[in-house]
Scaffold this motif. Sequence first.
Motif, PDB file in Angstrom:
ATOM      1  N   THR A  56       7.706   7.385 -46.611  1.00  0.00           N
ATOM      2  CA  THR A  56       7.051   8.765 -47.181  1.00  0.00           C
ATOM      3  C   THR A  56       6.914   9.593 -45.874  1.00  0.00           C
ATOM      4  OG1 THR A  56       6.213   7.884 -49.061  1.00  0.00           O
ATOM      5  CG2 THR A  56       5.388  10.014 -48.233  1.00  0.00           C
ATOM      6  N   GLU A 114      14.105  20.082 -40.860  1.00  0.00           N
ATOM      7  CA  GLU A 114      13.239  19.509 -42.187  1.00  0.00           C
ATOM      8  C   GLU A 114      12.332  20.830 -42.423  1.00  0.00           C
ATOM      9  OE1 GLU A 114      12.260  15.131 -40.276  1.00  0.00           O
ATOM     10  OE2 GLU A 114      10.708  16.572 -40.265  1.00  0.00           O
ATOM     11  N   TYR A 118       5.837  18.402 -46.644  1.00  0.00           N
ATOM     12  CA  TYR A 118       7.362  18.212 -46.347  1.00  0.00           C
ATOM     13  C   TYR A 118       8.145  18.395 -47.465  1.00  0.00           C
ATOM     14  CZ  TYR A 118      11.670  15.221 -45.468  1.00  0.00           C
ATOM     15  OH  TYR A 118      12.915  15.018 -45.158  1.00  0.00           O
ATOM     16  N   ALA A 119       9.035  19.200 -47.488  1.00  0.00           N
ATOM     17  CA  ALA A 119       9.804  19.682 -48.464  1.00  0.00           C
ATOM     18  C   ALA A 119      11.154  19.234 -48.590  1.00  0.00           C
ATOM     19  CB  ALA A 119       9.861  21.053 -48.960  1.00  0.00           C
ATOM     20  N   GLY A 120      11.592  18.399 -47.650  1.00  0.00           N
ATOM     21  CA  GLY A 120      12.963  17.819 -47.606  1.00  0.00           C
ATOM     22  C   GLY A 120      13.762  18.105 -46.314  1.00  0.00           C
ATOM     23  N   SER A 129      20.368  19.220 -49.485  1.00  0.00           N
ATOM     24  CA  SER A 129      19.296  19.034 -48.979  1.00  0.00           C
ATOM     25  C   SER A 129      18.701  17.566 -49.578  1.00  0.00           C
ATOM     26  CB  SER A 129      18.060  19.982 -49.380  1.00  0.00           C
ATOM     27  OG  SER A 129      18.026  20.264 -50.567  1.00  0.00           O
ATOM     28  N   SER A 130      17.722  16.829 -49.031  1.00  0.00           N
ATOM     29  CA  SER A 130      17.520  15.697 -49.530  1.00  0.00           C
ATOM     30  C   SER A 130      16.127  15.334 -49.516  1.00  0.00           C
ATOM     31  CB  SER A 130      18.453  14.633 -48.891  1.00  0.00           C
ATOM     32  OG  SER A 130      17.709  13.183 -49.670  1.00  0.00           O
ATOM     33  N   THR A 131      15.536  14.527 -50.238  1.00  0.00           N
ATOM     34  CA  THR A 131      13.931  14.241 -49.889  1.00  0.00           C
ATOM     35  C   THR A 131      13.939  12.845 -49.751  1.00  0.00           C
ATOM     36  OG1 THR A 131      13.811  13.959 -52.342  1.00  0.00           O
ATOM     37  CG2 THR A 131      12.972  16.132 -51.258  1.00  0.00           C
TER      38      THR A 131
END
Length: 566
Positions: free
Chosen positions: A450, A386, A404-406, A424-426
């Motif tokens: 979230t 992360e 948090y950026a993903g 990458s994924s959020t």
Amino acid sequence: MHFTSALCLLLGSSAGVLADPILTSFPNSLALPSSFDPIKEAYWTGLPHHRRTPFAVSPDGKSAYLAYLDAAYASVIVQQVDLTTFEAVGTAYETTGYEAAGLVAHNDGFALMVTIHATGSTNLPPTGDYVTAIIRVTNGVESWRTPVNGPGVHPNTMLTATTDANGDLVYSETAGLYGAYFVVTGYTGDASGHFGDSIQYVNTKGALQTITGASSDFGCSHNTGIGLEAADAAPFASICAEDQGDIWLNTETQYMSGVKIANENTTNGCSGEPMGGMSGSYSNLALFPDTTKYIFAWQSRGALDLTENAWLGTPYTQCSPRWLNHNVAIATMSDKNTLTGAEASSTVGAHNGDGQVNWITYSTTEDHQNVHVATLNPNLALVTWETLTNFDCQPVPLGCSGTYAGTSFQFVDSTGAKVGSPTSSTSFFVSGDIANVGTNKVCWPYVDMTWDLSQPLASGTPVSKMSFACASSGDSTAGTASSPSSSSSSPSSPSSSSSPSPPSPTPSTSSSSSSSSSSVVSSTGAGAVTSLRTHHHVASRTFQTITIPTAPVAASRANEYGTCVW
């Protein structure tokens, strides 16, 4: 389904052309029989960690199981999971327990590592402490349960309890053994009141096996980082991160010695959570299938300016951090005892203490945490982490908060070289064990929520459904569920697969701190307070009081944990 653009990378020993990681998700696919609190607070900082959800797939690939602690914090539930839809199969197993600490799937059921109350009337742990047990369930019926610490377990040396079962459970069919590696607290003998770890083996009939050169009653000091993976014979491959300044490949020693993987900035009572800390120590060490090779991944602050550990002496060292933020590091092993690269330096006076590290990220502007690794085939592994931006990282080595950026996913080969670019994924993260599902594909559980790492949080909003995500190479079908939004580059990724040459100066993001046991450090940041903690070192029988910045939660849990001691 999301496909990345790089489809032309060929691994020398794998069959076919590989893409960058292809990600798919199954949001809210599994209805839970009881609700689940997805957050567990870190002891030192109160920052949120993913409460672990162990996940395992049977050797024949036909059965999968998910384990979790219910939101009442009193029952551990194991639910069978369909590997196509990731929906529930059959009736869940439930037992009184307080932490789901590990899971092994079999063709006829599973084995669960769980914390429970000790039984009996004598030699019980102090009030509020649990013990760790392994429970075997066959075709839905409990076959046996075996405590691996507590009353009656190695009573001639010491008795230990389990406050938090950071660690893992693995199984070797060849050896016919379960291996459990977990954090313990001593409550009799010389170790009384001290924190360490234990490695125990149980055979397929539930009998605890004391194996010379493999079993350990009390090993690494204040270990909040454990790596364990099966081998064809005991001892199994093991790694520990202790609070004296090192990460060890300790397969042969089961102690804070052996092959030195890394120097890390630590302080007495705090090893810096390199493998996840609270609810961590899972999917950090993986065996490349059909080989003797292993891969290990962790979060690191780097290491500068090695000094002698005044308490333990040569060859133990301490260091200052290169950064206060963390970067992603990996190491590979040719077998359970042998690094493929150089050991970490133990040269007192050396400026660079991390020259041997294979960095997956190397950033001064982002923090990286929740690092895991899994293997897809004999030559391909997946490293995940992360990323936090706008981070606030505390010295000593405490945690980092931020935005948090993903979550990023990077392929590497069995030599540790990066393959392609990260995806990458959020939309999802990794909060449970990563397991092989089919060919060249791994999957894991997560909660559709979230993810907020901006401030301390003691608990989360209970959920009634679990989600799953998968990563695969171009050689495998990744699934039919909707794909998350992804990009072909992670928030932070260096351009080279080899370890970059560390810069001489410490980056400006790192404020001055010392790893010396006698140092007094201060900290600023939301929720930071100063408290006194006393460290007791059994081997040297010396005592020292140090001032450590901690979050208010640490003081509130003083009765549960007592002073931070080894």
